[in-house]
Design a protein around this motif. Structure first.
Motif, short mmCIF file in Angstrom:
data_model
loop_
_atom_site.label_atom_id
_atom_site.label_comp_id
_atom_site.label_asym_id
_atom_site.label_seq_id
_atom_site.Cartn_x
_atom_site.Cartn_y
_atom_site.Cartn_z
N SER A 42 22.82 -69.97 -104.64
CA SER A 42 21.94 -71.66 -104.46
C SER A 42 21.63 -71.96 -105.39
O SER A 42 21.82 -71.50 -106.74
N THR A 44 19.57 -73.23 -107.23
CA THR A 44 18.29 -72.39 -108.30
C THR A 44 19.23 -71.61 -109.54
O THR A 44 19.08 -70.69 -110.52
N ARG A 47 20.81 -73.13 -111.89
CA ARG A 47 20.41 -73.61 -112.77
C ARG A 47 19.67 -72.10 -114.16
O ARG A 47 19.73 -73.12 -114.82
N LYS A 48 19.82 -71.14 -113.54
CA LYS A 48 19.30 -69.91 -114.03
C LYS A 48 20.37 -69.57 -115.29
O LYS A 48 20.29 -69.22 -115.79
#
Length: 67
Positions: A42, A44, A47-48
């Motif tokens: 994903s 996300t 991004r992490k």
């Protein structure tokens, strides 16, 4: 001790993929959706990774000169 990275049974990325994602980010590839799609995770998750919130046990940066 908690399982981290590839030793965790539910991992979706390899250490090589994580390092490549960070390298691409550092050279200016900023399309998180494309990075996510190419790696099967994903946005996300990407991004992490680039923020250093996950896969923290991996050093990122150029540490070759310190060997």
């Amino acid at each position: 001790m908690a399982l981290r990275g590839e030793s965790h049974p539910a991992h979706k990325l390899t250490e090589l993929q994580v390092n490549n994602i960070r390298k691409l980010w550092n050279i200016g590839h900023r399309n998180i959706k494309v990075l996510a799609r190419n790696n099967g995770v994903s946005p996300t998750n990407i991004r992490k990774i680039v923020r250093g919130e996950t896969w923290t046990h991996l050093l990122f940066g150029d540490f070759e000169k310190y060997k």
